[in-house]
Design a protein around this motif. Structure first.
Motif, PDB file in Angstrom:
ATOM      1  N   SER A 148       7.163  19.696  20.489  1.00  0.00           N
ATOM      2  CA  SER A 148       7.086  18.513  21.355  1.00  0.00           C
ATOM      3  C   SER A 148       5.833  17.671  21.075  1.00  0.00           C
ATOM      4  O   SER A 148       5.848  16.453  21.264  1.00  0.00           O
ATOM      5  CB  SER A 148       7.145  18.929  22.834  1.00  0.00           C
ATOM      6  N   GLY A 149       4.755  18.330  20.618  1.00  0.00           N
ATOM      7  CA  GLY A 149       3.538  17.564  20.274  1.00  0.00           C
ATOM      8  C   GLY A 149       3.803  16.621  19.102  1.00  0.00           C
ATOM      9  O   GLY A 149       3.383  15.466  19.110  1.00  0.00           O
ATOM     10  N   HIS A 150       4.514  17.137  18.079  1.00  0.00           N
ATOM     11  CA  HIS A 150       4.871  16.266  16.942  1.00  0.00           C
ATOM     12  C   HIS A 150       5.705  15.090  17.450  1.00  0.00           C
ATOM     13  O   HIS A 150       5.472  13.931  17.094  1.00  0.00           O
ATOM     14  CB  HIS A 150       5.741  17.022  15.920  1.00  0.00           C
ATOM     15  N   LEU A 151       6.711  15.432  18.276  1.00  0.00           N
ATOM     16  CA  LEU A 151       7.650  14.394  18.740  1.00  0.00           C
ATOM     17  C   LEU A 151       6.933  13.350  19.596  1.00  0.00           C
ATOM     18  O   LEU A 151       7.225  12.156  19.504  1.00  0.00           O
ATOM     19  CB  LEU A 151       8.807  15.037  19.507  1.00  0.00           C
ATOM     20  N   ARG A 152       5.971  13.810  20.414  1.00  0.00           N
ATOM     21  CA  ARG A 152       5.206  12.843  21.232  1.00  0.00           C
ATOM     22  C   ARG A 152       4.436  11.870  20.338  1.00  0.00           C
ATOM     23  O   ARG A 152       4.405  10.676  20.574  1.00  0.00           O
ATOM     24  CB  ARG A 152       4.226  13.579  22.151  1.00  0.00           C
ATOM     25  N   ILE A 179       0.876  -1.184   0.000  1.00  0.00           N
ATOM     26  CA  ILE A 179       0.000   0.000   0.000  1.00  0.00           C
ATOM     27  C   ILE A 179       0.906   1.224   0.000  1.00  0.00           C
ATOM     28  O   ILE A 179       1.870   1.295   0.778  1.00  0.00           O
ATOM     29  CB  ILE A 179      -0.900   0.036   1.252  1.00  0.00           C
ATOM     30  N   VAL A 180       0.602   2.162  -0.882  1.00  0.00           N
ATOM     31  CA  VAL A 180       1.362   3.423  -0.929  1.00  0.00           C
ATOM     32  C   VAL A 180       0.396   4.559  -0.626  1.00  0.00           C
ATOM     33  O   VAL A 180      -0.654   4.682  -1.265  1.00  0.00           O
ATOM     34  CB  VAL A 180       2.011   3.635  -2.324  1.00  0.00           C
ATOM     35  N   GLY A 181       0.765   5.369   0.367  1.00  0.00           N
ATOM     36  CA  GLY A 181      -0.042   6.542   0.701  1.00  0.00           C
ATOM     37  C   GLY A 181       0.733   7.801   0.371  1.00  0.00           C
ATOM     38  O   GLY A 181       1.924   7.893   0.661  1.00  0.00           O
ATOM     39  N   ILE A 182       0.043   8.744  -0.267  1.00  0.00           N
ATOM     40  CA  ILE A 182       0.677  10.043  -0.543  1.00  0.00           C
ATOM     41  C   ILE A 182      -0.155  11.096   0.181  1.00  0.00           C
ATOM     42  O   ILE A 182      -1.333  11.282  -0.126  1.00  0.00           O
ATOM     43  CB  ILE A 182       0.723  10.345  -2.063  1.00  0.00           C
ATOM     44  N   SER A 183       0.451  11.765   1.164  1.00  0.00           N
ATOM     45  CA  SER A 183      -0.265  12.819   1.892  1.00  0.00           C
ATOM     46  C   SER A 183       0.286  14.181   1.494  1.00  0.00           C
ATOM     47  O   SER A 183       1.193  14.283   0.664  1.00  0.00           O
ATOM     48  CB  SER A 183      -0.177  12.580   3.405  1.00  0.00           C
ATOM     49  N   GLY A 184      -0.254  15.232   2.124  1.00  0.00           N
ATOM     50  CA  GLY A 184       0.000  16.589   1.632  1.00  0.00           C
ATOM     51  C   GLY A 184       1.246  17.283   2.143  1.00  0.00           C
ATOM     52  O   GLY A 184       1.263  18.508   2.227  1.00  0.00           O
ATOM     53  N   ALA A 185       2.289  16.543   2.488  1.00  0.00           N
ATOM     54  CA  ALA A 185       3.561  17.190   2.848  1.00  0.00           C
ATOM     55  C   ALA A 185       4.333  17.485   1.569  1.00  0.00           C
ATOM     56  O   ALA A 185       4.079  16.875   0.528  1.00  0.00           O
ATOM     57  CB  ALA A 185       4.377  16.274   3.757  1.00  0.00           C
ATOM     58  N   THR A 186       5.288  18.392   1.668  1.00  0.00           N
ATOM     59  CA  THR A 186       6.119  18.649   0.497  1.00  0.00           C
ATOM     60  C   THR A 186       6.973  17.402   0.212  1.00  0.00           C
ATOM     61  O   THR A 186       7.227  16.593   1.105  1.00  0.00           O
ATOM     62  CB  THR A 186       6.992  19.911   0.718  1.00  0.00           C
ATOM     63  N   ARG A 229      -0.315  16.090   9.829  1.00  0.00           N
ATOM     64  CA  ARG A 229      -1.715  15.742  10.075  1.00  0.00           C
ATOM     65  C   ARG A 229      -1.927  14.235   9.937  1.00  0.00           C
ATOM     66  O   ARG A 229      -2.574  13.604  10.778  1.00  0.00           O
ATOM     67  CB  ARG A 229      -2.613  16.486   9.082  1.00  0.00           C
ATOM     68  N   THR A 230      -1.355  13.664   8.890  1.00  0.00           N
ATOM     69  CA  THR A 230      -1.541  12.224   8.658  1.00  0.00           C
ATOM     70  C   THR A 230      -0.920  11.404   9.777  1.00  0.00           C
ATOM     71  O   THR A 230      -1.549  10.484  10.315  1.00  0.00           O
ATOM     72  CB  THR A 230      -0.975  11.842   7.268  1.00  0.00           C
ATOM     73  N   PHE A 231       0.327  11.734  10.193  1.00  0.00           N
ATOM     74  CA  PHE A 231       0.916  10.892  11.245  1.00  0.00           C
ATOM     75  C   PHE A 231       0.208  11.098  12.578  1.00  0.00           C
ATOM     76  O   PHE A 231       0.119  10.174  13.397  1.00  0.00           O
ATOM     77  CB  PHE A 231       2.447  11.000  11.308  1.00  0.00           C
ATOM     78  N   SER A 232      -0.337  12.328  12.790  1.00  0.00           N
ATOM     79  CA  SER A 232      -1.051  12.569  14.050  1.00  0.00           C
ATOM     80  C   SER A 232      -2.333  11.737  14.104  1.00  0.00           C
ATOM     81  O   SER A 232      -2.687  11.181  15.148  1.00  0.00           O
ATOM     82  CB  SER A 232      -1.385  14.057  14.196  1.00  0.00           C
ATOM     83  N   GLU A 233      -3.012  11.657  12.955  1.00  0.00           N
ATOM     84  CA  GLU A 233      -4.227  10.818  12.901  1.00  0.00           C
ATOM     85  C   GLU A 233      -3.897   9.360  13.184  1.00  0.00           C
ATOM     86  O   GLU A 233      -4.602   8.680  13.923  1.00  0.00           O
ATOM     87  CB  GLU A 233      -4.872  10.907  11.507  1.00  0.00           C
TER      88      GLU A 233
END
Ligand SMILES: Cc1cc2nc3c(=O)[nH]c(=O)nc-3n(C[C@H](O)[C@H](O)[C@H](O)COP(=O)(O)O)c2cc1C
Length: 265
Positions: A200-204, A77-84, A161-165
């Motif tokens: 820190s929120g991203h890192l958590r 499965i390949v996912g492409i999300s909205g990061a650069t 957003r994708t990794f947070s979800e």
């Protein structure tokens, strides 16, 4: 790697090693070294060889011993999300196709926006590179279920957003649902996370994901390979990700191996 069968094939179709040399833009000595297994056959060269030999690149790779299993046995499965860095996802699809891996693609809406911003591709063209493409809202797609067996999933690139979800299990779309399923089934989930700097929120959330079994693999540049183009850098990052699935990218420069040492001299 013994590629002497190529000589027979050349004879069969009335072509010569000179044609192969022209196709890869090198002299015949390089072709001889490849045929004798003294020089690695890169994916790019395998593509050029396939054209001269009039056979699919998968066949060249399979006969070269690079593809060890039939293509139908491998499904990603390949996912492409909205990061650069949407090009990571596009190149990944091309490489997996050449490696004979069946691909199942989902692109988020912001992923389609970055595709338009950063490349000349249309979504339909990228979708055509995959074996199957699903709408991001198609929550009933096969990849939304654990009973649909895959070797895993790569999100390239992966936005915050994708990794947070995925970290929270919210999974409001097919990409994040498929990622959640990949984790719950104990399959490999690789996230090519693209954001900087990180708070820190991203890192958590990233720590949470690592603890849940995901592999956090930001596309970091490698300089010891002496890349000569942006594509070299992109392909090297993807090759390191494919290593995690035991998929061999032909010609990938590796530290401590001949090709990297040769580049350094
Ligand atoms: C050109 C462009 C570049 C972006 N780059 C990033 C990025 O590198 N990382 C990131 O997390 N978000 C980035 N964004 C913002 C995301 O697209 C946005 O947060 C979006 O909601 C992500 O949604 P998705 O994860 O569903 O694709 C970028 C947006 C645009 C238009």
């Amino acid at each position: 790697m013994n590629l002497m069968w190529i000589k027979d094939r050349l004879k069969e179709i009335g072509a010569t090693q000179g044609h192969l040399a022209t196709a890869i833009g090198r002299d015949q000595a390089v072709v001889s070294r490849i045929l004798q297994g003294k020089q690695a056959l890169s994916l790019e060269w395998a593509d050029a060889f396939a054209e001269v030999l009039q056979m699919p690149v998968q066949e060249v790779l399979r006969r070269a011993g690079v593809l060890k299993t039939p293509s139908s046995a491998q499904r990603m499965i390949v996912g492409i999300s909205g990061a650069t860095g949407v090009v990571f996802g596009v190149r990944l699809l091309e490489i997996l196709r050449d490696l004979g891996v069946e691909t199942h693609l989902v692109i988020t809406r912001p992923g389609a926006v970055t595709l338009a911003q950063e490349t000349d591709y249309r979504v339909a063209e990228v979708a055509a590179m995959a074996d199957r493409h699903y709408r991001v809202g198609d929550i009933a797609a096969p990849i939304a279920s654990g009973s649909f067996r895959t070797m895993g999933m790569i999100v390239a690139p992966c936005s915050v957003r994708t990794f947070s979800e995925i970290a929270t299990g919210v999974t409001s779309n097919l990409l994040t649902r498929a990622a959640d399923v990949t984790l719950k089934e104990g399959r490999k989930l690789v996230l090519m996370v693209r954001e900087t700097p990180l708070h820190s929120g991203h890192l958590r959330n990233l720590l949470q994901l690592a603890e849940m079994g995901a592999v956090i693999a930001p596309p970091m540049q490698t300089f010891y390979t002496r890349p000569s183009s942006l594509d070299d850098m992109i392909v090297h990052s993807l090759g390191r990700v494919l290593d995690l699935f035991d998929l061999e990218l032909p010609g990938l420069p590796r530290w401590g191996e001949d090709s990297v040492r040769a580049m350094q001299t």
